[in-house]
Design an enzyme around this catalytic site. Structure first.
Site: not given
Length: 392
Positions: A215, A244, A261
């Site tokens: 993450r 993000e 990602h």
């Protein structure tokens, strides 16, 4: 069974095929879901971009929530439990995809920077579905592996079983590659928010490489950027980012490999996640499972995913890199993200989301086959256990 209204993130694959037996499926972008959308649904299927909690769900008639993700930091599970709403997610569904990414990234770094992976020690921080598989694969590629996982170490100590885990200080002192595979936790006995901060980076050894596919907020982006500018971190690979979908363009430019990602975005893993949610809903409703994800990911022909052995005169690192990139080359995704650097925050966020939503149909390495007679004996273990490719 009463027909259900199913609201699903538009980027969950095969959702109509799987869930159509239960009722009507409506798909929409996960970032755009509102309470009014959910109010018309019995079943909600999301990904990590949709925060699931009272702000979204209060007053809605939901009977089931599923997240097609490994992590659940975007879901208020205590709230769902208090409301009596069953919840399921997809742990391990994309573990092989993320492991593919890390293997490919490391081979690429080794090729560009010289030296062999066999000469390096890797510290894996977080040894669940992804970290555990990665430990086995990197060991097969000749790396010395150090494993760090405090919760699993404590559980093993309580059971009186051996575990082989080492403290984080040992990893930072001995490993010249550190790869992160932890959930995002802001509190509790093992918080991971900004686990990688200035102090963490100061303790990394000279010449160390850092990879984060867990993450974004596990890494303090400002601290990493400062360390890179000082030359304190020899190489950095980031697939996940703070803020993000609009990551810091300076940090994108500062790392060796920057991707949007997508480490876990192999098609196989996505479909596996859909299948896990489907089976969970079948269990929750007492329905019969009629759909299998394996049918959706079967290659169109026996030759569709057949690779070719590289030139045997190449060095071990070059040979393995060239074979791995036939299945997946993260440099392609790096180039697409770097194109976003000059955009403003809003446009960059939209483009980042578009890269993920429109991601190509990448297949896991284990779906690829290589002619066995063309693989030199010294590479066989690396191919079958490190890259997980099949020999025919």
């Amino acid at each position: 069974m009463t027909s259900l209204q199913i609201l699903a993130d538009a980027n969950i694959p095969r959702v109509e095929d799987a869930f159509g037996q239960f009722g009507t499926v409506r798909r929409m972008p996960g970032r755009e879901m509102t309470t009014s959308d959910v109010a018309a649904a019995d079943v909600l299927l999301v990904r990590s971009v949709t925060p699931v909690g009272p702000a979204l769900l209060d007053g809605t008639p939901l009977r089931f929530v599923g997240s097609a993700t490994i992590g659940t930091d975007h879901v208020d599970r205590d709230y769902l439990r208090a409301q009596g709403i069953p919840f399921a997610h997809a742990p391990g569904s994309n573990a092989d995809s993320v492991a593919d990414y890390v293997v490919a990234a490391l081979l690429g770094l080794a090729r560009r920077r010289g030296g062999a992976l066999e000469e390096r020690t890797v510290g894996i921080v977080g040894c669940g579905n992804i970290g555990g598989r990665l430990a086995r694969r990197l060991s097969a590629l000749g790396m010395e592996v150090l494993r760090n996982d405090p919760p699993r170490a404590r559980a093993a100590d309580a059971d009186g079983t051996g575990h082989g885990f080492v403290p984080l200080d040992t990893v930072l002192g001995a490993a010249d590659v550190v790869t992160l595979h932890v959930p995002l936790k802001a509190s509790g006995p093992d918080p991971t928010h900004h686990l990688v901060d200035a102090a963490f980076l100061d303790r990394l050894g000279d010449g160390a490489w850092l990879l984060n596919t867990s993450r974004g907020a596990v890494v303090d982006g400002d601290a990493l950027l400062a360390a890179r500018r000082r030359g304190d971190v020899a190489a950095a690979v980031l697939d996940v980012w703070e803020n993000e979908p609009s990551p810091d363009p300076a940090l994108i430019e500062a790392v060796d490999l920057a991707t949007p990602h997508i480490a876990g975005y192999a098609y196989d893993g996505k479909v596996r996640g859909t299948e896990m949610l489907y089976e969970a809903l079948c269990d929750a409703l007492g329905g019969e499972a009629r759909w299998a994800g394996t049918d959706a990911i079967r290659p169109a022909s026996a030759d569709a995913l057949r690779g070719r052995a590289p030139d045997p005169r190449l060095s071990a690192t070059e040979w393995r890199f060239e074979l791995a990139r036939q299945a997946y080359d993260p440099a392609v995704d790096d180039a697409s993200l770097r194109d976003l650097v000059k955009l403003g925050p809003d446009a960059r966020g939209e483009a980042f989301a578009h890269l993920r939503a429109g991601y190509r149909r990448r297949r896991e390495m284990q779906q690829h086959t290589v002619p066995g007679t063309a693989v030199p004996a010294e590479h066989e273990q690396a191919v079958t256990e490190g890259l997980k490719m099949k020999l025919d």
